[in-house]
Design a protein around this motif. Structure first.
Motif, PDB file in Angstrom:
ATOM      1  N   ARG A   4       0.670  -1.178   0.023  1.00 50.36           N
ATOM      2  CA  ARG A   4       0.038  -0.126  -0.109  1.00 50.36           C
ATOM      3  C   ARG A   4       0.828   1.268  -0.126  1.00 50.36           C
ATOM      4  NH1 ARG A   4      -5.287   0.763   1.855  1.00 50.36           N
ATOM      5  NH2 ARG A   4      -5.460  -1.251   2.413  1.00 50.36           N
TER       6      ARG A   4
ATOM      7  N   ARG B 241      -8.191  -6.106  -1.822  1.00 53.86           N
ATOM      8  CA  ARG B 241      -8.174  -5.485  -0.777  1.00 53.86           C
ATOM      9  C   ARG B 241      -9.685  -5.052  -0.131  1.00 53.86           C
ATOM     10  NH1 ARG B 241      -3.865  -1.231  -2.226  1.00 53.86           N
ATOM     11  NH2 ARG B 241      -2.025  -2.482  -1.021  1.00 53.86           N
ATOM     12  N   LYS B 246      -4.957  -8.354   2.942  1.00 54.85           N
ATOM     13  CA  LYS B 246      -3.673  -7.566   3.383  1.00 54.85           C
ATOM     14  C   LYS B 246      -2.540  -8.248   3.693  1.00 54.85           C
ATOM     15  CE  LYS B 246      -5.318  -6.153   7.892  1.00 54.85           C
ATOM     16  NZ  LYS B 246      -5.599  -4.750   8.311  1.00 54.85           N
TER      17      LYS B 246
END
Lengths: 283, 344
Positions: A4, B241, B246
């Motif tokens: 991320r 996601r 994750k």
């Protein structure tokens, strides 16, 4: 994107990451930084066993590097490396432009077989070639000459370059070639005027890679050469180290000098270098 | 050529064009093929052949009229006749190797240094694979878009650009044995540990060299994975996601499968790198600290064939053949995969 993106995290994490980056880099490059420090220290520090402190002579700055260039065979080794590397680069790339074109554009019996032959040859261990190649070079009167190394390197690197060029040409739009053929353009002119100009990025990538590979070669340098008149810098540096035995300041300055050309090449041509190495990593 | 032309008479291109297309690839291939055959293909066959001989790398001169005479005999003959230079040279030389059949291979079987080298090759192969997860970890760490990231990536990749000779020297100095010599021992000293003499100890020297080799190799794997990560499909990641995936789970089930091409190349270059290891060993220990403790087949072969104890070209070639056959397993696997991809 994975992981991320860091912008999506809270401020402390972002700052932590920014701080961690230089720290990790320092850890990663620490052996190299140690050598850089060695290379600017004075010789007395080492004879007195003061490896990490700064003695009364202080730091030498570029002094040790100056001595490398003026008081050793290093310039000659560097020049030999240039004389070996540049023709190899040109030769291997030129040959593989042709093989890549032949194998990428034409459909003929044995195409894949010849292609695999080049690929397999590129992966063989050097030792299986050592005795015959050394003998052949000797028979041709080229033992301990730069030409002996150049010829072998061109031949061997052509394997890798062919793999690269052929796959690159395969990815070019075939319509261009077909269109030229319909126009009645000869095959040689298609190669020269249509395909070659499109191959510029591949040629650039290969030039940088071959330069680095050949400059850094050590095995063939010690097998095919032995005197300062013809040895490249990787082999020369072992002789250099014998000259400056246990003088770590000189030895590390010499090593750094030997490493500069490919490093400079890498930083100047980074995009091409990486494109060449990661060929096939994305498919 | 004629058959090609008649088979495709409906082709709009004229006949000369067709035959040109049939000849052109061979003309383009010819120069490279001559080079490659002379310096790569034929030597491979020669090495197999030489491995059946005992040979010191030299040739014997031939003398006219008196076959089988040695240099010494000719010299004596010349002296006796009161003239120089003995027999008359024909200008030819003959290969003075002696055929021994499988003797070299039998000797290898009984040679403890060969087995040490082979064992070290296995250790190299196994530990070198650490470069792959190592490279993946660094690439995940660096796969961000922050200020200066390009420079960070290049600097992490930097070790790969260095010659193995320089890497070997750098690590030899890093591991210098005294408590305040090598930086490694200085750092260990801060934590109250050490000093260690990694390269001077039979049990640890090989691992020290492998550590040095892993440095550039990990950098290479890192750059492969960074390129691979660039191409990972962002929509799939987003979708995963939303499904709550994750961290490690995302990595394992979503990202890694997409990174397979990069992993495959990483495996190929790592295996080749491990089996080709020669430079680092020569620079860092020269096979020592004892007799051939840190040797691998590539090093042992070189040392046997070109050492100061005499040139044993046949024996060296036998070692090279074994190394080649081991490598061939991987090369065949690689070619098989390429062949499958071509068919698609």
């Amino acid at each position: 994107m994975f992981p991320r993106p860091i912008e999506q995290y809270s401020a402390p994490v972002r700052i932590g990451y920014q701080l961690l980056l230089p720290f990790m880099l320092l850890v990663w490059l620490i052996p190299l930084l140690a050598v850089m420090f060695f290379s600017i220290k004075s010789g007395n520090d080492f004879t007195q066993g003061n490896y990490w402190g700064i003695g009364e002579d202080g730091l030498q700055g570029l002094g040790n590097y100056w001595t490398v260039f003026t008081g050793s065979d290093m310039p000659r080794y560097l020049w030999n490396s240039v004389v070996i590397t540049v023709p190899t680069m040109i030769g291997a790339v030129a040959l593989s432009c042709m093989t890549g074109f032949a194998l990428g554009v034409y459909r003929f019996k044995g195409n894949l077989l010849i292609f695999f032959m080049f690929v397999a040859g590129n992966f063989v261990p050097f030792q299986i070639l050592m005795v015959p190649v050394r003998d052949l070079t000797d028979q041709m009167g080229l033992y301990d000459t730069r030409m002996g190394l150049i010829l072998f390197h061109i031949a061997f690197q052509t394997g890798f370059c062919t793999l690269f060029m052929r796959n690159f040409i395969r990815a070019l739009p075939r319509e261009l070639i077909e269109a030229a053929r319909v126009e009645g353009v000869s095959e040689y002119r298609i190669f020269w005027y249509v395909v070659l100009p499109l191959m510029r990025p591949a040629i650039a990538a290969l030039c940088v890679l071959i330069f680095t590979f050949i400059w850094n070669d050590f095995f063939w340098a010690v097998v095919l050469t032995q005197s300062p008149e013809s040895q490249p810098v990787t082999a020369g540096i072992t002789a250099f180290n014998a000259q400056f035995r246990a003088m770590y300041h000189m030895m590390s300055a010499g090593s750094i000098v030997a490493a500069i050309p490919p490093v400079a090449m890498f930083f100047l041509m980074q995009k091409h270098f990486i494109a060449g190495l990661t060929l096939g990593a994305v498919k | 050529m004629a058959t090609v032309a008649t088979n495709i008479t409906n082709d709009p291109a004229p006949r000369s064009k067709i035959s040109q297309q049939a000849i052109a690839p061979w003309l383009f291939l010819l120069p490279a093929f001559i080079f490659f055959a002379t310096y790569v293909l034929y030597p491979i066959i020669q090495s197999f052949y030489i491995s059946l001989y005992e040979w010191n790398g030299l040739y014997s001169p031939q003398y006219r009229g008196i076959d089988g005479f040695t240099d010494q005999q000719c010299l004596e003959l010349g002296n006796r006749a009161g003239r120089e230079p003995g027999c008359e040279l024909t200008g030819d030389t003959v290969w003075n190797a002696e055929y021994v059949g499988m003797e070299n291979y039998r000797n290898l079987y009984a040679d403890p240094f060969f087995w040490t080298s082979l064992k070290n090759n296995v250790i190299w192969l196994l530990l070198y694979f650490l470069a792959i997860p190592g490279g993946l970890m660094i690439s995940l760490f660096l796969n961000q878009k922050v200020f200066g990231m390009r420079l960070y990536k290049s600097l992490f990749f930097f070790p790969f650009v260095l010659s193995q000779v320089v890497v070997g020297l750098v690590f030899s100095w890093f591991m210098l044995p005294g408590a305040d010599e090598g930086l490694l021992n200085v750092i260990l000293g801060w934590f109250g540990a050490g000093p260690v003499n990694i390269l001077g100890n039979n049990d640890t020297a090989t691992y020290g060299i492998i550590a040095a080799g892993l440095w550039p190799q990990t950098a290479y794997c890192m750059i492969l994975y960074l390129t691979g990560l660039n191409a990972v499909d962002p929509e799939q990641i987003e979708a995963a996601r939303l499904d709550g995936a994750k961290g490690p789970k995302m990595l394992w089930y979503v990202v890694l499968p997409q990174l397979w091409p990069a992993t495959f190349i990483a495996i190929v270059v790592t295996v080749i790198g491990a089996l080709r290891s020669f430079d680092l060993i020569t620079i860092m220990t020269n096979g020592g600290p004892g007799f051939y403790n840190t040797s691998v087949l590539a090093f042992y072969m070189y040392d046997v064939a070109l050492s100061e104890f005499g040139f044993r070209m046949g024996y060296g070639s036998a070692i090279a053949v074994i190394l080649f056959l081991i490598m061939m397993v991987y090369i065949a696997g690689f070619l098989w995969k390429m062949w499958r991809d071509e068919k698609v």
